[in-house]
Structures are given as C-alpha cells and as structure tokens.
Write an enzyme that holds these catalytic residues in place. Structure first.
Site, mmCIF file in Angstrom:
data_model
loop_
_atom_site.group_PDB
_atom_site.id
_atom_site.type_symbol
_atom_site.label_atom_id
_atom_site.label_comp_id
_atom_site.label_asym_id
_atom_site.label_seq_id
_atom_site.Cartn_x
_atom_site.Cartn_y
_atom_site.Cartn_z
ATOM 1 N N PHE A 57 -3.732 2.539 -1.084
ATOM 2 C CA PHE A 57 -3.650 1.932 0.317
ATOM 3 C C PHE A 57 -2.236 2.506 1.054
ATOM 4 C CE2 PHE A 57 -6.433 -1.979 0.150
ATOM 5 C CZ PHE A 57 -7.110 -1.782 -0.982
ATOM 6 N N ASP A 111 -1.470 2.814 -6.731
ATOM 7 C CA ASP A 111 -0.051 2.508 -5.799
ATOM 8 C C ASP A 111 0.027 4.110 -4.948
ATOM 9 O OD1 ASP A 111 0.502 0.012 -6.023
ATOM 10 O OD2 ASP A 111 2.859 0.403 -6.385
ATOM 11 N N GLU A 169 0.336 -8.505 -9.583
ATOM 12 C CA GLU A 169 0.768 -7.910 -10.873
ATOM 13 C C GLU A 169 0.621 -9.204 -11.992
ATOM 14 O OE1 GLU A 169 3.530 -4.520 -11.785
ATOM 15 O OE2 GLU A 169 4.949 -6.083 -12.215
HETATM 16 N N1 UDP Z 1 1.993 -0.866 0.562
HETATM 17 C C1 UDP Z 1 1.393 -0.474 1.708
HETATM 18 N N2 UDP Z 1 2.407 -0.741 2.770
HETATM 19 C C2 UDP Z 1 3.370 -1.813 2.692
HETATM 20 C C3 UDP Z 1 3.676 -2.134 1.379
HETATM 21 C C4 UDP Z 1 2.928 -1.918 0.383
HETATM 22 O O1 UDP Z 1 0.389 0.466 2.034
HETATM 23 O O2 UDP Z 1 4.133 -1.724 3.625
HETATM 24 C C5 UDP Z 1 0.836 -0.842 -0.451
HETATM 25 C C6 UDP Z 1 1.038 0.509 -1.328
HETATM 26 O O3 UDP Z 1 -0.138 1.219 -1.633
HETATM 27 C C7 UDP Z 1 2.232 0.508 -2.295
HETATM 28 C C8 UDP Z 1 1.437 -0.992 -2.929
HETATM 29 O O4 UDP Z 1 1.162 -1.641 -1.774
HETATM 30 O O5 UDP Z 1 1.895 1.318 -3.424
HETATM 31 C C9 UDP Z 1 2.443 -2.079 -3.578
HETATM 32 O O6 UDP Z 1 3.786 -2.145 -2.816
HETATM 33 P P1 UDP Z 1 4.938 -1.400 -3.270
HETATM 34 O O7 UDP Z 1 4.865 -0.002 -3.915
HETATM 35 O O8 UDP Z 1 5.948 -1.633 -2.181
HETATM 36 O O9 UDP Z 1 5.371 -2.369 -4.725
HETATM 37 P P2 UDP Z 1 6.321 -1.781 -5.734
HETATM 38 O O10 UDP Z 1 5.653 -0.652 -6.543
HETATM 39 O O11 UDP Z 1 7.692 -1.282 -5.184
HETATM 40 O O12 UDP Z 1 6.498 -3.024 -6.678
HETATM 41 MN MN MN Z 2 4.784 1.095 -5.791
#
Ligand code: UDP
Ligand code: MN
Length: 318
Positions: free
Chosen positions: A85, A175, A267
């Site tokens: 995504f 991710d 998660e």
């Molecule tokens: N994501 C996105 N746009 C955003 C925030 C999140 O596309 O504005 C998607 C993206 O695939 C990202 C995933 O949601 O890898 C999880 O969010 P993030 O990576 O910020 O979480 P973290 O790994 O920092 O906990």
């Molecule tokens: Mn991430």
C-alpha cells in the site's frame, strides 16, 4: 603346503586387504560427500532458536540449503501474490521497494504485485522481470495513518476472496517503507507465516507491546503470547491469510463499536490472531530488519528492512 600354494594364499590375503581397504575408502568418500553436502552439512544454528515450542521452523541464515529448497518449489509452478500500500506521501517509497524486490525477492519465481494507492499517476515505471506482474488498484485517500494501516486487513480480505483464488498460491503482505537487501525466496513459504519483530526477537515476554486492555479484542493477558510479530510483513496460503485478514477485520470492527483502538492497531490484532492460530513457519528478523545501517550479531544477512523515514513529514497526521 607347497611354496607355490603358500604364495597364492599370501597373494589372496593381500588382495583381500587392498580390496577391503579400497571399498572402505570409497564408502567413506561417497558418504562424506553425500551427507556433507546434501543432508546434514553444517546446517543449523546454535546461537539462536530455529524451532518454536510447537515445532514450527524459524528461518535463519544457515538453517536451509537454498539450492535444495529452490529445486523443490521449481517443480510446483507457484505464483506468489504480494500486496503493498502506498497512500499519500508513501508513494515515494515505491521505486526502491519495487526495484529491490526485482533484485532479491522470489527471483526466478512468478510474482504478482498488487499495489494499492490513492495516486496511480505516482507509481514509478519499474522494469519487471519475466513472469513478474504488477496490478495497480486505486483507493480513496485517508486522513489518519492508523486508518490506512488498519484498513489494509479489510482490503486484503476482499482481494483474496474476490480476485486471487485462481490467480495465486501464496501471498505476502508487506509495508512499503522498506527495501530488499538480500535473498527472500521460497524458504519463506508456508501455510501461515509470521515475521518476528526486529525489536523483540531476544526480548523477554513481559516487554512485548501486546494490547493489555481487556476491553479490546486484541487483549493478551500477561504471561501469554509466544513471540511479538511485526504487522509490516506476514503471509501464507491464500486460505490461511484470508482467514487471518477476515478475523482481524472483524475484531477491529468490534473494537470500533466499543470505541477502543488497539495500541499498535492491526499489529496488535495480528499478534492476538497468532496466539490462537499458531504460524506454521516463522521468519527471523532477517526478514524485516530495523534499519539497513544497523547490525546485529544474530542477523548475519539483512534480507528486508524498514528504511529510515521521518514520520512527522510523511504521515498525514501524528
Ligand atoms: N501507509 C501509507 N500511507 C500513509 C501511512 C501508511 O501508504 O500515510 C501504509 C504503508 O504501506 C506503510 C503502512 O501503511 O508501510 C504502515 O504504516 P507505517 O509504515 O507508517 O507504520 P510503521 O511501520 O512506522 O509502524
Ligand atoms: Mn512501516
């Protein structure tokens, strides 16, 4: 006994001796080559656990033979669906994600990427290898990063149910703020696959950041739980991942109705799911490391890693 007979007898004994020694040597050479290179070899790790208490393998460098495992799956003509995504500013991660996947991820196997974004125009034009496919799907944009992250479960549930049944055998959900650095291939395949969170792989259970409020469906009581899994990578067979995404989605909806959001969003629900539906294979933090620049004695190869990002700058909210 005549001299002649005695000579023949000695000659016979010598022949027996040489013959037996030779066959012993040949036996030793054959078995050591065979067992040495093909079966036991130097496989196995003593510095980390490579099996769970329920006998699921934990995949680490040094626990598998890539040549053997590749040849098993080569005969099976498999397709690995891979979802990612990229909404809002996260489209900037796509080029590195896709280019590095083409270099390291299931190389030589059929991979179909399903890319969800609110801005299809921002999808970079990355040259894909043979039998590698990319489908872009448009989504409406969202205001909270937590909602983007959590909504993935429902979208994946629908994708698997409506489109993937005859299209793929396995699926991984990843991710996008990540990059492949080393081999990630068929050794990772299994019915239900979780990746141990890189910050918690050698932490005691009481440190795990499970949801601790009983009001949430993601609640895990103190003293329970086996590992802390990342929400940034999971996978398995279509059937099992469909059940996972459907269950997490339903549990999150109950939480919404009760006005509660689990501490680490989907998660937390994933960890709850894995508590009662044990993964059949676990991937070590080699399969999702903290940051490319960090190293660890246990992690001898970084295969896939989060990349450094400035959350305040890339996320739509704090
Ligand atoms: N994501 C996105 N746009 C955003 C925030 C999140 O596309 O504005 C998607 C993206 O695939 C990202 C995933 O949601 O890898 C999880 O969010 P993030 O990576 O910020 O979480 P973290 O790994 O920092 O906990
Ligand atoms: Mn991430």
């Amino acid at each position: 006994m005549t001299m002649r007979l005695r000579h023949i007898f000695h000659f016979f004994l010598l022949g027996m001796f040489v013959g037996l020694s030779l066959s012993g040597l040949i036996y030793w050479v054959i078995t050591s080559i065979w067992f040495g290179n093909h079966l036991t070899g130097n496989l196995g790790r003593t510095d980390v656990a490579s099996v769970t208490p329920w006998l699921a393998p934990i995949v680490w460098e040094g626990t598998f033979d890539s040549t053997v495992i590749d040849s098993i799956y080569k005969q099976q003509n498999i397709t690995v669906a891979t979802t990612v995504f990229a909404l809002g500013k996260y489209t900037r991660f796509l080029r590195d994600f896709l280019e590095s996947a083409e270099e390291h991820y299931f190389v030589g196997f059929r991979v179909h990427y399903y890319l969800f974004t609110d801005q299809p125009d921002e999808v970079p034009n990355v040259k894909l290898g043979q039998e590698r496919y990319l489908t872009v799907k448009k989504l409406p944009s969202m205001n909270r990063w937590q909602d983007i992250s959590m909504s993935r479960m429902e979208i994946l549930e629908k994708l698997i149910k409506n489109e993937l049944a005859s299209e793929a055998d396995y699926i991984f959900c990843l991710d996008v703020d990540t990059k492949f650095i080393g081999r990630w291939s068929v050794e990772s395949l299994g019915r239900l696959v979780g990746v141990i969170h890189p910050w918690f792989f050698n932490a005691p259970r009481f440190i795990f950041t499970y949801e601790r409020r009983p009001e949430s469906q993601a609640y895990i009581p103190a003293g329970e739980g086996d590992y802390y899994f990342t929400g940034a990578a999971f996978g398995g067979s279509l059937k099992d991942v469909h059940h996972l995404t459907k269950t997490c989605q339903e549990q999150m909806n109950i939480d919404i109705a009760n006005s509660i959001e689990a501490i680490w969003h989907e998660e937390s629900h994933l960890n709850k799911y894995f508590l009662y539906n044990k993964p059949s294979k676990l991937l070590s933090p080699e399969y999702l490391w903290r940051d490319i620049s960090m190293s660890s004695g246990y992690v001898k190869i970084i295969r896939f890693s989060h990349v450094a990002k400035n959350n305040a700058e890339v996320r739509p909210n704090l």
